[in-house]
Design a protein around this motif. Structure first.
Motif, short mmCIF file in Angstrom:
data_model
loop_
_atom_site.label_atom_id
_atom_site.label_comp_id
_atom_site.label_asym_id
_atom_site.label_seq_id
_atom_site.Cartn_x
_atom_site.Cartn_y
_atom_site.Cartn_z
N VAL A 53 96.12 65.73 1.24
CA VAL A 53 95.93 64.41 1.86
C VAL A 53 95.06 64.53 3.10
N ALA A 54 95.27 65.58 3.88
CA ALA A 54 94.46 65.79 5.09
C ALA A 54 92.99 65.98 4.73
N GLU A 55 92.73 66.73 3.67
CA GLU A 55 91.35 66.96 3.24
C GLU A 55 90.70 65.66 2.77
N ARG A 56 91.50 64.80 2.13
CA ARG A 56 90.95 63.54 1.61
C ARG A 56 90.75 62.50 2.70
N LEU A 57 91.75 62.35 3.58
CA LEU A 57 91.71 61.29 4.59
C LEU A 57 91.03 61.72 5.89
N LYS A 58 91.11 63.02 6.20
CA LYS A 58 90.61 63.53 7.48
C LYS A 58 91.06 62.65 8.65
N PRO A 59 92.38 62.57 8.87
CA PRO A 59 92.91 61.75 9.97
C PRO A 59 92.50 62.32 11.32
N ASP A 60 92.64 61.52 12.36
CA ASP A 60 92.35 62.01 13.71
C ASP A 60 93.45 62.96 14.18
N VAL A 61 94.70 62.59 13.86
CA VAL A 61 95.86 63.35 14.33
C VAL A 61 96.88 63.50 13.20
N ILE A 62 97.46 64.69 13.09
CA ILE A 62 98.55 64.92 12.14
C ILE A 62 99.81 65.27 12.91
N LEU A 63 100.91 64.60 12.57
CA LEU A 63 102.23 64.98 13.07
C LEU A 63 102.82 65.93 12.04
N MET A 64 103.02 67.19 12.42
CA MET A 64 103.42 68.22 11.48
C MET A 64 104.83 68.73 11.78
N ASP A 65 105.73 68.55 10.82
CA ASP A 65 107.07 69.11 10.93
C ASP A 65 106.98 70.62 10.70
N LEU A 66 107.87 71.39 11.34
CA LEU A 66 107.88 72.83 11.13
C LEU A 66 108.67 73.22 9.89
N GLY A 67 109.86 72.61 9.74
CA GLY A 67 110.77 73.04 8.69
C GLY A 67 110.54 72.35 7.36
N LEU A 68 109.37 72.59 6.78
CA LEU A 68 109.02 71.98 5.51
C LEU A 68 109.45 72.88 4.35
N ILE A 111 90.41 68.05 13.26
CA ILE A 111 91.69 67.33 13.13
C ILE A 111 92.65 67.87 14.18
N LYS A 112 93.24 66.98 14.96
CA LYS A 112 94.22 67.38 15.97
C LYS A 112 95.60 67.41 15.32
N ILE A 113 96.38 68.44 15.65
CA ILE A 113 97.70 68.58 15.04
C ILE A 113 98.77 68.68 16.12
N ILE A 114 99.79 67.84 15.98
CA ILE A 114 100.93 67.84 16.88
C ILE A 114 102.13 68.40 16.12
N ILE A 115 102.65 69.52 16.58
CA ILE A 115 103.84 70.10 15.96
C ILE A 115 105.08 69.33 16.43
N LEU A 116 105.89 68.90 15.48
CA LEU A 116 107.15 68.25 15.78
C LEU A 116 108.29 69.14 15.28
N THR A 117 109.22 69.45 16.15
CA THR A 117 110.33 70.31 15.73
C THR A 117 111.62 69.89 16.43
N SER A 118 112.73 70.16 15.77
CA SER A 118 114.04 69.89 16.37
C SER A 118 114.66 71.19 16.87
N HIS A 119 113.94 72.31 16.74
CA HIS A 119 114.47 73.61 17.12
C HIS A 119 113.70 74.20 18.29
N GLU A 120 114.36 75.11 19.01
CA GLU A 120 113.74 75.80 20.13
C GLU A 120 113.86 77.31 19.96
N ARG A 121 113.95 77.77 18.70
CA ARG A 121 114.11 79.20 18.46
C ARG A 121 112.87 79.97 18.92
N ASP A 122 113.11 81.13 19.50
CA ASP A 122 112.02 81.91 20.07
C ASP A 122 110.91 82.18 19.06
N GLU A 123 111.31 82.56 17.84
CA GLU A 123 110.29 82.93 16.86
C GLU A 123 109.44 81.72 16.46
N GLU A 124 110.05 80.53 16.45
CA GLU A 124 109.29 79.32 16.13
C GLU A 124 108.31 78.99 17.24
#
Length: 225
Positions: free
Chosen positions: A49-64, A83-96
């Motif tokens: 979808v990103a390749e087709r639409l080429k949005p300005d910003v993507i909201l990206m979940d980590l736990g997919l 393309i700008k990407i904003i990571i959205l997460t509900s976790h604060e684990r060090d490795e993430e």
């Protein structure tokens, strides 16, 4: 109201929970200048979808499911660096946090962020800014302890020739670590957005970093503020 000269930001949401996608879309489209034009429930579809639409910003979940958001972010950035990407997460684990900081994303937000704040982050990121959630900055402090061979003098003169931060720049840097945008910095310090942006650019140059995220991490890691 959005200025007629201000471009609408086209946003894509990559999130596996349908209700969360619906909630994000409904909340964001209440704000002027933001339009949710695409969505995907997993990373593989997100890439297409990103390749087709080429949005300005993507909201990206980590736990997919399957490919995670970190890998998806890296792959999208390789093929579509604008393309700008904003990571959205509900976790604060060090490795993430460590993986997120190296993924090439432009912003890192926890999912408990208020809708108006997320809308502001989207607008700023679309203009080229980076944003780091204050909680992520605190985790970064644990991950990147201050090196023993770095000493900051009482005048904040960096020892390797990266320049001296003024008191005003230190104020701005503290606000960067708190995740403030240029607009919010300008409001807090009662200066113009242009002046706030100039201070940020000066800070990036003196700290020898490429963006606001790196500046915030460096400030926390090296105890500059």
């Amino acid at each position: 109201m959005t200025s007629v000269l201000e471009k609408t930001v086209n946003v894509m949401i990559v999130e596996d929970y349908k209700l969360t996608r619906m909630g994000l879309k409904s909340s964001l489209e209440e704000f002027d200048g933001i339009s949710v034009t695409g969505e995907a429930e997993d990373a593989e579809k997100g890439l297409l979808v990103a390749e087709r639409l080429k949005p300005d910003v993507i909201l990206m979940d980590l736990g997919l499911p399957g490919m995670n958001g970190i890998e998806a972010t890296s792959r999208i950035k390789q093929t579509n660096p604008n393309i700008k990407i904003i990571i959205l997460t509900s976790h604060e684990r060090d490795e993430e946090v460590l993986a997120a900081l190296g993924s090439g994303a432009n912003a890192y937000c926890l999912k408990d962020i208020e809708p108006y704040a997320l809308a502001n982050v989207i607008r700023e990121v679309a203009k080229g800014a980076c944003w780091l959630d204050p909680v992520i900055a605190k985790v970064a402090l644990k991950l990147f302890p201050k090196p023993d061979n770095i000493r900051i003098s009482s005048h904040n003169q960096l020892q390797d020739g990266r320049g001296q931060l003024t008191e005003r720049e230190l104020e701005v840097l503290r606000l960067l670590v708190k995740g403030k945008s240029n607009t919010e910095i300008a409001k807090d310090l009662i200066v113009s957005v242009h002046t706030a942006k100039a201070h940020v650019c000066s800070i990036l140059q003196k700290l020898c970093v490429d963006d606001r995220v790196q500046a915030a991490v460096k400030a926390v890691r090296e105890n500059i503020i």
